[in-house]
Design a protein around this motif. Sequence first.
Motif, PDB file in Angstrom:
ATOM      1  N   TYR A  55      14.276  -2.117  -1.115  1.00 55.62           N
ATOM      2  CA  TYR A  55      14.016  -1.156  -0.044  1.00 55.62           C
ATOM      3  C   TYR A  55      15.311  -0.433   0.315  1.00 55.62           C
ATOM      4  O   TYR A  55      16.348  -1.068   0.533  1.00 55.62           O
ATOM      5  N   CYS A  83       3.146  -1.685   8.741  1.00 56.32           N
ATOM      6  CA  CYS A  83       4.574  -1.447   8.949  1.00 56.32           C
ATOM      7  C   CYS A  83       4.801  -0.543  10.159  1.00 56.32           C
ATOM      8  O   CYS A  83       3.968   0.327  10.454  1.00 56.32           O
ATOM      9  N   LEU A  86       2.571  -8.861   4.650  1.00 56.19           N
ATOM     10  CA  LEU A  86       3.169  -8.476   3.371  1.00 56.19           C
ATOM     11  C   LEU A  86       2.331  -8.962   2.199  1.00 56.19           C
ATOM     12  O   LEU A  86       1.721 -10.044   2.246  1.00 56.19           O
ATOM     13  N   MET A 106       7.771  -5.124   8.952  1.00 59.09           N
ATOM     14  CA  MET A 106       6.700  -5.221   7.962  1.00 59.09           C
ATOM     15  C   MET A 106       5.902  -6.489   8.204  1.00 59.09           C
ATOM     16  O   MET A 106       6.472  -7.589   8.201  1.00 59.09           O
ATOM     17  N   VAL A 129       8.010   5.091   1.844  1.00 58.11           N
ATOM     18  CA  VAL A 129       7.341   4.079   2.650  1.00 58.11           C
ATOM     19  C   VAL A 129       7.033   4.641   4.035  1.00 58.11           C
ATOM     20  O   VAL A 129       5.885   4.661   4.468  1.00 58.11           O
ATOM     21  N   ASP A 174       4.217  -5.422  -2.348  1.00 54.45           N
ATOM     22  CA  ASP A 174       5.294  -4.861  -1.529  1.00 54.45           C
ATOM     23  C   ASP A 174       6.668  -5.257  -2.067  1.00 54.45           C
ATOM     24  O   ASP A 174       7.696  -4.771  -1.566  1.00 54.45           O
ATOM     25  N   VAL A 186       1.112   1.337   3.337  1.00 58.17           N
ATOM     26  CA  VAL A 186       1.707   0.455   4.357  1.00 58.17           C
ATOM     27  C   VAL A 186       1.184   0.744   5.759  1.00 58.17           C
ATOM     28  O   VAL A 186       1.529   0.022   6.698  1.00 58.17           O
TER      29      VAL A 186
END
Length: 121
Positions: free
Chosen positions: A92, A66, A84, A81, A47, A88, A62
Motif C-alpha cells: 500500500y 475502508c 480484510l 481497513m 484504493v 486485499d 473497498v
Amino acid sequence: VQLQASGGGLVQAGGSLSLSCAASGRTFSNYAMGWFRQAPGKNREFVTAINWIGSTHYADSVKGRCTISRDNAKNTVYLQMNGLKPEDTAVYYCAAKMLRITTYASDYVYWGQGTQVTVSS
C-alpha cells in the motif's frame, strides 16, 4: 513533499489494520492524498483518496470496508481497513497531488515508500 507510510502487517481475513502516512516538506493541507495498492504481478490500483476539505472517494472494491481520514494539524492521512480479505494483500502506497482527487496513479506527484499488507485466509 516527503511521505512516510506505516502500519502494514499480517492479519487474518476479517481483521482490521490502520495505515498512516506522515507528510513533510510543504503545506500538507494544499494536497489531495491518495492510497494505492499493488499486488504481485498486478498494476498499481486506486484504493481511496481525500481532498483538502475532507471529501473522499473509494474504489468499489473497498467501499464500506475502508475509511480514509486526514489530520492537517499532524500532516498525516490515515486508512482504516476493516473486514480484510486475502485479495486485499498488496503493498500500500500513499501519494499526494495538488487540489482535486483523481483515481489515476499517474496524476499523483509524490509517493511514499509503501507498506506491506498481508491478509491470510
